[in-house]
Design a protein around this motif. Structure first.
Motif, mmCIF file in Angstrom:
data_model
loop_
_atom_site.group_PDB
_atom_site.id
_atom_site.type_symbol
_atom_site.label_atom_id
_atom_site.label_comp_id
_atom_site.label_asym_id
_atom_site.label_seq_id
_atom_site.Cartn_x
_atom_site.Cartn_y
_atom_site.Cartn_z
ATOM 1 N N ALA A 77 -3.605 5.026 -4.288
ATOM 2 C CA ALA A 77 -2.470 4.295 -3.746
ATOM 3 C C ALA A 77 -2.970 3.197 -2.844
ATOM 4 O O ALA A 77 -3.974 3.358 -2.178
ATOM 5 C CB ALA A 77 -1.588 5.248 -2.952
ATOM 6 N N LEU A 94 -15.452 9.119 -3.566
ATOM 7 C CA LEU A 94 -14.629 9.365 -2.390
ATOM 8 C C LEU A 94 -13.675 10.545 -2.536
ATOM 9 O O LEU A 94 -13.542 11.331 -1.610
ATOM 10 C CB LEU A 94 -13.861 8.091 -2.025
ATOM 11 C CG LEU A 94 -13.205 8.057 -0.656
ATOM 12 C CD1 LEU A 94 -14.213 8.320 0.429
ATOM 13 C CD2 LEU A 94 -12.527 6.728 -0.426
ATOM 14 N N LEU A 152 -8.075 -0.788 4.569
ATOM 15 C CA LEU A 152 -7.130 -0.045 3.736
ATOM 16 C C LEU A 152 -7.191 1.422 4.119
ATOM 17 O O LEU A 152 -8.276 1.943 4.406
ATOM 18 C CB LEU A 152 -7.519 -0.165 2.251
ATOM 19 C CG LEU A 152 -7.888 -1.551 1.724
ATOM 20 C CD1 LEU A 152 -8.453 -1.430 0.313
ATOM 21 C CD2 LEU A 152 -6.667 -2.449 1.730
ATOM 22 N N ASP A 153 -6.058 2.079 4.097
ATOM 23 C CA ASP A 153 -6.080 3.526 4.217
ATOM 24 C C ASP A 153 -6.686 4.073 2.934
ATOM 25 O O ASP A 153 -6.291 3.669 1.849
ATOM 26 C CB ASP A 153 -4.659 4.080 4.351
ATOM 27 C CG ASP A 153 -4.069 3.777 5.713
ATOM 28 O OD1 ASP A 153 -4.812 3.896 6.703
ATOM 29 O OD2 ASP A 153 -2.886 3.431 5.784
ATOM 30 N N ALA A 154 -7.618 4.984 3.053
ATOM 31 C CA ALA A 154 -8.130 5.636 1.857
ATOM 32 C C ALA A 154 -7.107 6.681 1.428
ATOM 33 O O ALA A 154 -6.251 7.087 2.218
ATOM 34 C CB ALA A 154 -9.476 6.271 2.136
ATOM 35 N N THR A 155 -7.193 7.118 0.172
ATOM 36 C CA THR A 155 -6.260 8.153 -0.255
ATOM 37 C C THR A 155 -6.555 9.454 0.480
ATOM 38 O O THR A 155 -5.737 10.350 0.507
ATOM 39 C CB THR A 155 -6.348 8.378 -1.773
ATOM 40 O OG1 THR A 155 -7.724 8.442 -2.136
ATOM 41 C CG2 THR A 155 -5.669 7.247 -2.513
ATOM 42 N N PHE A 171 -10.388 8.834 6.242
ATOM 43 C CA PHE A 171 -11.220 7.681 5.889
ATOM 44 C C PHE A 171 -10.400 6.406 5.700
ATOM 45 O O PHE A 171 -9.201 6.451 5.419
ATOM 46 C CB PHE A 171 -12.010 7.975 4.617
ATOM 47 C CG PHE A 171 -12.910 9.157 4.755
ATOM 48 C CD1 PHE A 171 -14.100 9.057 5.448
ATOM 49 C CD2 PHE A 171 -12.556 10.382 4.220
ATOM 50 C CE1 PHE A 171 -14.922 10.157 5.599
ATOM 51 C CE2 PHE A 171 -13.373 11.492 4.370
ATOM 52 C CZ PHE A 171 -14.564 11.373 5.061
ATOM 53 N N GLN A 220 -3.501 -6.346 7.903
ATOM 54 C CA GLN A 220 -4.667 -5.593 7.449
ATOM 55 C C GLN A 220 -5.935 -6.442 7.433
ATOM 56 O O GLN A 220 -7.018 -5.935 7.169
ATOM 57 C CB GLN A 220 -4.416 -5.040 6.048
ATOM 58 C CG GLN A 220 -3.329 -3.982 6.014
ATOM 59 C CD GLN A 220 -3.000 -3.578 4.602
ATOM 60 O OE1 GLN A 220 -2.115 -4.141 3.971
ATOM 61 N NE2 GLN A 220 -3.738 -2.624 4.084
ATOM 62 N N TRP A 280 -11.020 2.198 4.099
ATOM 63 C CA TRP A 280 -11.904 1.258 3.409
ATOM 64 C C TRP A 280 -11.942 -0.051 4.170
ATOM 65 O O TRP A 280 -10.900 -0.537 4.620
ATOM 66 C CB TRP A 280 -11.380 0.959 2.002
ATOM 67 C CG TRP A 280 -11.652 2.015 0.988
ATOM 68 C CD1 TRP A 280 -10.769 2.941 0.519
ATOM 69 C CD2 TRP A 280 -12.881 2.231 0.274
ATOM 70 N NE1 TRP A 280 -11.367 3.735 -0.426
ATOM 71 C CE2 TRP A 280 -12.663 3.320 -0.599
ATOM 72 C CE3 TRP A 280 -14.140 1.621 0.293
ATOM 73 C CZ2 TRP A 280 -13.654 3.803 -1.450
ATOM 74 C CZ3 TRP A 280 -15.126 2.106 -0.555
ATOM 75 C CH2 TRP A 280 -14.876 3.193 -1.412
ATOM 76 N N PRO A 298 -2.845 0.895 0.515
ATOM 77 C CA PRO A 298 -2.695 1.384 1.870
ATOM 78 C C PRO A 298 -1.236 1.574 2.244
ATOM 79 O O PRO A 298 -0.364 0.879 1.755
ATOM 80 C CB PRO A 298 -3.304 0.251 2.700
ATOM 81 C CG PRO A 298 -3.282 -0.926 1.806
ATOM 82 C CD PRO A 298 -3.486 -0.390 0.427
ATOM 83 N N ALA A 299 -1.043 2.511 3.176
ATOM 84 C CA ALA A 299 0.311 2.795 3.605
ATOM 85 C C ALA A 299 0.963 1.556 4.195
ATOM 86 O O ALA A 299 2.161 1.358 4.091
ATOM 87 C CB ALA A 299 0.300 3.893 4.647
ATOM 88 N N ALA A 300 0.129 0.720 4.801
ATOM 89 C CA ALA A 300 0.674 -0.456 5.462
ATOM 90 C C ALA A 300 1.225 -1.451 4.441
ATOM 91 O O ALA A 300 2.029 -2.297 4.760
ATOM 92 C CB ALA A 300 -0.380 -1.128 6.309
ATOM 93 N N ALA A 301 0.773 -1.364 3.204
ATOM 94 C CA ALA A 301 1.227 -2.303 2.185
ATOM 95 C C ALA A 301 1.920 -1.536 1.079
ATOM 96 O O ALA A 301 1.268 -0.980 0.209
ATOM 97 C CB ALA A 301 0.047 -3.078 1.615
ATOM 98 N N VAL A 338 -1.979 -6.907 0.021
ATOM 99 C CA VAL A 338 -2.191 -6.461 1.392
ATOM 100 C C VAL A 338 -1.393 -7.339 2.344
ATOM 101 O O VAL A 338 -1.059 -8.475 2.029
ATOM 102 C CB VAL A 338 -3.689 -6.490 1.805
ATOM 103 C CG1 VAL A 338 -4.519 -5.603 0.913
ATOM 104 C CG2 VAL A 338 -4.216 -7.904 1.805
ATOM 105 N N ALA A 395 -3.466 12.553 -4.769
ATOM 106 C CA ALA A 395 -2.488 11.542 -5.158
ATOM 107 C C ALA A 395 -3.164 10.495 -6.021
ATOM 108 O O ALA A 395 -4.378 10.331 -5.946
ATOM 109 C CB ALA A 395 -1.909 10.904 -3.908
ATOM 110 N N PRO A 396 -2.410 9.813 -6.837
ATOM 111 C CA PRO A 396 -3.000 8.714 -7.594
ATOM 112 C C PRO A 396 -3.455 7.643 -6.621
ATOM 113 O O PRO A 396 -2.891 7.544 -5.531
ATOM 114 C CB PRO A 396 -1.846 8.211 -8.461
ATOM 115 C CG PRO A 396 -0.610 8.682 -7.768
ATOM 116 C CD PRO A 396 -0.982 9.963 -7.075
#
Lengths: 107, 165
Positions: free
Chosen positions: A85, A66, B37-40, B44, B17, B46, A87-90, B13, A82-83
């Protein structure tokens, strides 16, 4: 499985809203006419199989591929990688939500 | 809640989500519970199975590379997951990443429809002949957003030398 013999011009009913008729027969190919309510989706079995196959292929994609996508999608001035991470939501910090309020200031 | 993910290991999570596919996805009918999940990497996401860590899908918003996309979802499919207004609906395409990632494809024929209010979803089958299971994302992006610099294609089919009598 129910098997019915039909001639050209004859049809069968599936329930009382779906009608499948034999329109034409040429060699090993049969042309079918299908009358169905608009909410009944009619498609070739191969379409379903293709989507099923594609799901299996997609799930087999390894996560480490990815990161490369970022370059592919272009976009100058992107942030450096970025390492991994969450999700932004969590938010990653487990204490973030349950942390006590800041200590009161000393007089 | 904690979920083991293919991409990021075990992570925390939030409930928002969670998504539930009452019928699973085609080929994965037994898996109902997923997290998004937001991908890095934008754009995209997940879609991670809660029950089987190895089952995770990369998702993309199809409008990102096909602004003309419409899933052609049937009213009965919307009803099945409780979608009442267009605002309730989110649409994603599953991305397949081949060994050569440049050729990654999106499945526009089997879009995922999510109800953002109830967090229920289903995989639909589009009957629109424009959509197949393997759209090469970078190719279609190039078609939709041709590079700004390049030979101008001014008024094709209208030779400038032709003068009206």
């Amino acid at each position: 499985m129910l098997i019915l013999a039909r001639r050209i011009g004859e049809s069968i009913m599936v329930g009382d809203q779906v009608e499948i008729s034999v329109v034409d027969i040429k060699g090993d190919q049969v042309k079918l006419g299908i009358k169905a309510p608009s909410q009944v989706k009619v498609y070739r079995r191969e379409v379903y199989a293709a989507i099923q196959q594609e799901n299996l292929a997609a799930a087999a994609a390894a996560p480490e591929t990815l990161p490369k996508l970022e370059e592919l999608m272009g976009g100058e001035g992107r942030r450096p990688p970025a390492p991994p991470a969450p999700p932004a939501a969590a938010p990653p910090s487990p204490e973030a939500s349950g942390s006590p309020p800041p200590a009161p200031k000393k007089p | 809640m904690k979920v083991r993910t293919k991409a990021y290991g075990e992570i925390e999570v939030e409930d928002k989500q969670l998504v539930r596919f009452p019928r699973g996805l085609f080929g994965f009918e037994e898996l109902r519970d997923f997290v998004i999940l937001d991908a890095t990497q934008q754009p995209f996401y997940w879609l991670q199975s809660v029950d089987r860590v190895e089952v995770a899908f990369v998702l993309i918003d199809p409008m990102f590379f096909r602004p003309d996309y419409s899933a052609g979802v049937d009213p009965s499919e919307l009803e099945e997951i409780g979608i009442e207004t267009p605002d309730d609906m989110l649409v994603f395409a599953i991305v397949t990443i081949p060994p050569s990632a440049q050729r990654m494809t999106a499945n526009l024929q089997g879009p995922l429809i999510l109800n953002r209010r109830t967090h229920e979803g289903r995989q639909s089958i589009s009957l629109d002949p424009r959509w197949g299971v393997r759209h090469v994302i970078v190719d279609e992006m190039a078609q939709n957003n041709p590079p700004p610099a390049g030979p101008s294609s001014a008024s094709p089919g209208q030779p400038s030398a032709v003068r009206e009598p």
